[in-house]
Design an enzyme around this catalytic site. Sequence first.
Site, mmCIF file in Angstrom:
data_model
loop_
_atom_site.group_PDB
_atom_site.id
_atom_site.type_symbol
_atom_site.label_atom_id
_atom_site.label_comp_id
_atom_site.label_asym_id
_atom_site.label_seq_id
_atom_site.Cartn_x
_atom_site.Cartn_y
_atom_site.Cartn_z
ATOM 1 N N PRO A 10 1.285 2.166 6.917
ATOM 2 C CA PRO A 10 2.285 1.607 7.836
ATOM 3 C C PRO A 10 3.416 2.615 7.994
ATOM 4 C CG PRO A 10 2.526 0.612 5.653
ATOM 5 C CD PRO A 10 1.355 1.542 5.572
ATOM 6 N N MET A 11 3.788 2.931 9.225
ATOM 7 C CA MET A 11 4.897 3.874 9.447
ATOM 8 C C MET A 11 5.662 3.444 10.693
ATOM 9 S SD MET A 11 3.470 7.682 8.574
ATOM 10 C CE MET A 11 1.928 7.553 9.448
ATOM 11 N N CYS A 93 10.019 -0.528 0.760
ATOM 12 C CA CYS A 93 10.852 0.185 1.735
ATOM 13 C C CYS A 93 12.250 0.432 1.151
ATOM 14 C CB CYS A 93 10.937 -0.613 3.029
ATOM 15 S SG CYS A 93 11.957 0.221 4.253
ATOM 16 N N GLY A 192 1.011 8.802 -1.257
ATOM 17 C CA GLY A 192 2.097 9.774 -1.422
ATOM 18 C C GLY A 192 1.595 11.199 -1.451
HETATM 19 C C1 LIG Z 1 8.484 7.553 9.623
HETATM 20 C C2 LIG Z 1 8.025 6.720 8.474
HETATM 21 C C3 LIG Z 1 7.953 5.332 8.605
HETATM 22 C C4 LIG Z 1 7.527 4.533 7.540
HETATM 23 N N1 LIG Z 1 7.440 3.194 7.713
HETATM 24 C C5 LIG Z 1 6.923 2.412 6.704
HETATM 25 C C6 LIG Z 1 6.699 1.015 6.883
HETATM 26 O O1 LIG Z 1 6.916 0.455 7.966
HETATM 27 N N2 LIG Z 1 6.222 0.316 5.826
HETATM 28 C C7 LIG Z 1 5.928 0.895 4.615
HETATM 29 O O2 LIG Z 1 5.493 0.218 3.692
HETATM 30 N N3 LIG Z 1 6.087 2.221 4.442
HETATM 31 C C8 LIG Z 1 6.561 2.990 5.440
HETATM 32 N N4 LIG Z 1 6.666 4.339 5.279
HETATM 33 C C9 LIG Z 1 6.168 4.947 4.036
HETATM 34 C C10 LIG Z 1 4.697 5.389 4.209
HETATM 35 O O3 LIG Z 1 3.851 4.307 4.485
HETATM 36 C C11 LIG Z 1 4.192 6.122 2.943
HETATM 37 O O4 LIG Z 1 4.295 5.250 1.853
HETATM 38 C C12 LIG Z 1 5.002 7.374 2.653
HETATM 39 O O5 LIG Z 1 5.220 8.134 3.827
HETATM 40 C C13 LIG Z 1 4.309 8.254 1.602
HETATM 41 O O6 LIG Z 1 2.993 8.562 2.005
HETATM 42 P P1 LIG Z 1 2.612 9.953 2.752
HETATM 43 O O7 LIG Z 1 3.107 11.076 1.851
HETATM 44 O O8 LIG Z 1 1.112 9.916 2.882
HETATM 45 O O9 LIG Z 1 3.336 9.968 4.053
HETATM 46 C C14 LIG Z 1 7.127 5.137 6.308
HETATM 47 C C15 LIG Z 1 7.193 6.527 6.193
HETATM 48 C C16 LIG Z 1 7.618 7.317 7.248
HETATM 49 C C17 LIG Z 1 7.656 8.816 7.077
#
Ligand SMILES: Cc1cc2nc3c(=O)[nH]c(=O)nc-3n(C[C@H](O)[C@H](O)[C@H](O)COP(=O)(O)O)c2cc1C
Length: 307
Positions: A10-11, A93, A192
């Site tokens: 989710p992002m 979050c 992560g």
């Molecule tokens: C732009 C952005 C928006 C995000 N929005 C959410 C969200 O809506 N819900 C959530 O649980 N995590 C959110 N995250 C966290 C990501 O889901 C993830 O846990 C975090 O980026 C680490 O994983 P990655 O290194 O693969 O990006 C967000 C991260 C980014 C960068």
Amino acid sequence: MKKRIVFGAPMVGISDKPFRLIVRHFTKAPLYTEMVSARFYRHGMKSALKTMDIKGEKNIIVQLVGSDIPSLVYTAQAAENAGAVGVDINMGCPIRKPVSDGSGAALMKDIDLAARIAEAVAEAVSLPVSVKTRLGWKLPDEIRLLSPRLASAGISRLVVHARTKMQGFTGLPNWRALNGLSCPGVDLIVNGNIDDEASLNEALLLSGAKGAMIGRALWGEPWLLKTLETGQKSEIPVAETVMEHFERMLLFYGKKGLYASRKHLAHYAKHFIGRQNFCEQMFRAETSDRVRQLIKEFFTRPERGSE
Ligand SMILES: Cc1cc2nc3c(=O)[nH]c(=O)nc-3n(C[C@H](O)[C@H](O)[C@H](O)COP(=O)(O)O)c2cc1C
């Protein structure tokens, strides 16, 4: 090779409908929506209703954020009716707004409420319920208190971004901190900084998790989930993918889509020489035709590589 279990994260501002439809061209893996505010959804706020739009999509998990149980139950049931295959509760979050009303990462500090929320949502829907959280608020072993309570509450998947709330996005994720975590009957998913085959293998090995969730690495590389799932690279029609993503953004957001596309286009461009020049022109473009022309010119050239 056996397929790996991977999820699209989710992002907010990224994993919207246009993005998910593009990722879907490459994989059948489960994809999480952006977080939907349960309170806003229950009050019928347009933006929350739009975030929940999963019509015509398959294998989508709707992520909810909130701490008010009736709103979470109401929105979880709406997600089930909308065709979601799972509901997720955001307990990680770190942003001030959700945290200040007791949601997101704040739930790591109120384990009783976190467990009551998980139990109420799990009872209210017939879908699998997951929780996405972090290692802890401050210390990486706080998850060890939370995970057994969530397991008893009836969740079926626990996704852990292997950093604490206090770390935000800084420092290396501590995948090892998840090893041996007690969450009986719950699938553990590590998240992560997983962005290639090597980091995926290491994260799975060190954490002992069943699968992995990929976030930022999909930005500008929506095909990556498939590569990680299968361990095989394939030829990607980049120009067509970028153009379709742009058209879908316009379709979904109207004129706003022109500006909301910019971050995606800049990320796609990272695979190509001349990115800076492309981005300068693209950020100045005020019409969709001009952006189409830039996409055509830039992404169909053979000069792949980074500067
Ligand atoms: C732009 C952005 C928006 C995000 N929005 C959410 C969200 O809506 N819900 C959530 O649980 N995590 C959110 N995250 C966290 C990501 O889901 C993830 O846990 C975090 O980026 C680490 O994983 P990655 O290194 O693969 O990006 C967000 C991260 C980014 C960068």
